[in-house]
Design a protein around this motif. Structure first.
Motif, mmCIF file in Angstrom:
data_model
loop_
_atom_site.group_PDB
_atom_site.id
_atom_site.type_symbol
_atom_site.label_atom_id
_atom_site.label_comp_id
_atom_site.label_asym_id
_atom_site.label_seq_id
_atom_site.Cartn_x
_atom_site.Cartn_y
_atom_site.Cartn_z
ATOM 1 N N ALA A 37 44.053 81.105 15.802
ATOM 2 C CA ALA A 37 44.554 80.091 14.882
ATOM 3 C C ALA A 37 44.806 78.760 15.583
ATOM 4 N N ASP A 41 43.142 75.146 14.600
ATOM 5 C CA ASP A 41 43.904 73.939 14.259
ATOM 6 C C ASP A 41 43.478 72.757 15.125
ATOM 7 N N THR A 61 47.503 86.330 14.412
ATOM 8 C CA THR A 61 48.073 86.147 13.078
ATOM 9 C C THR A 61 47.238 86.914 12.083
ATOM 10 N N ALA A 65 47.096 85.544 6.068
ATOM 11 C CA ALA A 65 48.128 84.518 6.233
ATOM 12 C C ALA A 65 47.510 83.212 6.727
ATOM 13 N N LEU A 66 46.550 83.322 7.645
ATOM 14 C CA LEU A 66 45.881 82.128 8.146
ATOM 15 C C LEU A 66 45.064 81.467 7.042
ATOM 16 N N ARG A 68 45.683 81.567 3.825
ATOM 17 C CA ARG A 68 46.609 80.896 2.905
ATOM 18 C C ARG A 68 47.136 79.599 3.510
ATOM 19 N N ARG A 69 47.409 79.628 4.819
ATOM 20 C CA ARG A 69 47.901 78.411 5.481
ATOM 21 C C ARG A 69 46.831 77.330 5.480
ATOM 22 N N LEU A 70 45.586 77.722 5.737
ATOM 23 C CA LEU A 70 44.485 76.759 5.717
ATOM 24 C C LEU A 70 44.299 76.187 4.320
ATOM 25 N N ARG A 71 44.364 77.052 3.311
ATOM 26 C CA ARG A 71 44.164 76.579 1.946
ATOM 27 C C ARG A 71 45.292 75.664 1.490
ATOM 28 N N ALA A 72 46.486 75.859 2.034
ATOM 29 C CA ALA A 72 47.625 75.027 1.631
ATOM 30 C C ALA A 72 47.489 73.584 2.088
ATOM 31 N N VAL A 73 46.689 73.344 3.131
ATOM 32 C CA VAL A 73 46.592 71.986 3.679
ATOM 33 C C VAL A 73 45.187 71.411 3.615
ATOM 34 N N SER A 96 43.702 84.640 -2.122
ATOM 35 C CA SER A 96 44.273 83.888 -1.008
ATOM 36 C C SER A 96 43.578 82.556 -0.781
#
Length: 246
Positions: A37, A41, A61, A65-66, A68-73, A96
């Motif tokens: 991850a 980044d 990770t 979860a990764l 979802r984190r990528l999609r959030a930003v 996700s």
């Protein structure tokens, strides 16, 4: 689409990663690799990327979860590699934020075709000419959909990134405000292909959009309504293109 799309491969299995690299190179794509991850980044902050291939089995990770984190930003197209060909795994991947789910071990021909299809869909979303009912940015009941950048702006001004499927689904609902759009029409629009969805897949996409649209909605009055036995309806009273934006 660029003649050489830049694909970022995120995974820690050398055999799978090399298979993906070989396949993408064979089809004229530029490939970068991130083993975890943190490396992902760093590379995304440094270089423009057209698509991410994410192996969900990462060491530092949980892959979902990764994702979802990528999609959030980010609205980058994401193709995920999953271990099992079950409907459940595909549904969870799409829920996700994945644009496509591909089962390991990879079939090189199928893998390349599906990656290219996701890239074409993303490119079409960025370059497709828009008329009155399909402007690049559309305002509805205080919200604003930015189609080319694939994000939703809340009435308070917050930016919510959308997956390709979420953006397409909302696009289909906006094209027919306060009218029923059938399940088949919505799935074909959301996925960009005419095939049956995995069980529950469309409902989960709808649930994700409802969640994102829920911040300014009163309890019991969702913007997206279910019309039993028929499909769904966007209960927006004002839908209009934003003038002068592309």
């Amino acid at each position: 689409m660029n003649t050489q799309p830049h694909v970022l491969v995120v995974g820690d299995d050398p055999a799978i990663t090399q298979r993906v690299i070989t396949c993408l190179h064979r089809h004229g794509m530029t490939v970068s690799v991130a083993g975890d991850a943190a490396a992902m980044d760093e590379l995304l902050a440094r270089e423009p990327v057209d698509l991410v291939v994410l192996d969900l089995g990462l060491p530092d990770t949980h892959g979902l979860a990764l994702l979802r984190r990528l999609r959030a930003v980010s609205a980058l197209p994401v193709v995920v590699l999953i271990a099992r060909a079950s409907s459940y795994d595909r549904i969870v991947g799409f829920e996700s934020g994945a644009d496509e789910c591909i089962t390991k071990p990879l079939d090189p021909v199928e893998f390349a075709a599906r990656v290219q299809r996701v890239l074409r869909r993303a490119q079409a979303d960025r370059t497709q000419p828009r008329g009155l009912s399909g402007a690049g940015e559309v305002r509805f009941d205080g919200w604003q959909l930015h189609r080319t950048q694939r994000y939703l702006q809340t009435p308070e001004g917050a930016m919510l990134p959308l997956s390709n499927a979420e953006c397409r689904l909302l696009d289909a609902l906006l094209a027919c405000p306060r009218a029923v759009v059938t399940r088949d029409q919505l799935f074909d629009q959301a996925r960009g292909r005419a095939s049956a969805p995995p069980d529950g897949g469309l409902e989960r996409l709808i649930a994700r959009l409802r969640h994102k649209l829920g911040g300014a909605q009163a309890v019991g009055a969702p913007l997206i309504k279910t019309v039993r036995g028929m499909g769904y309806m966007l209960d927006a009273r004002q839908v209009e293109p934003v003038p002068g934006l592309h």
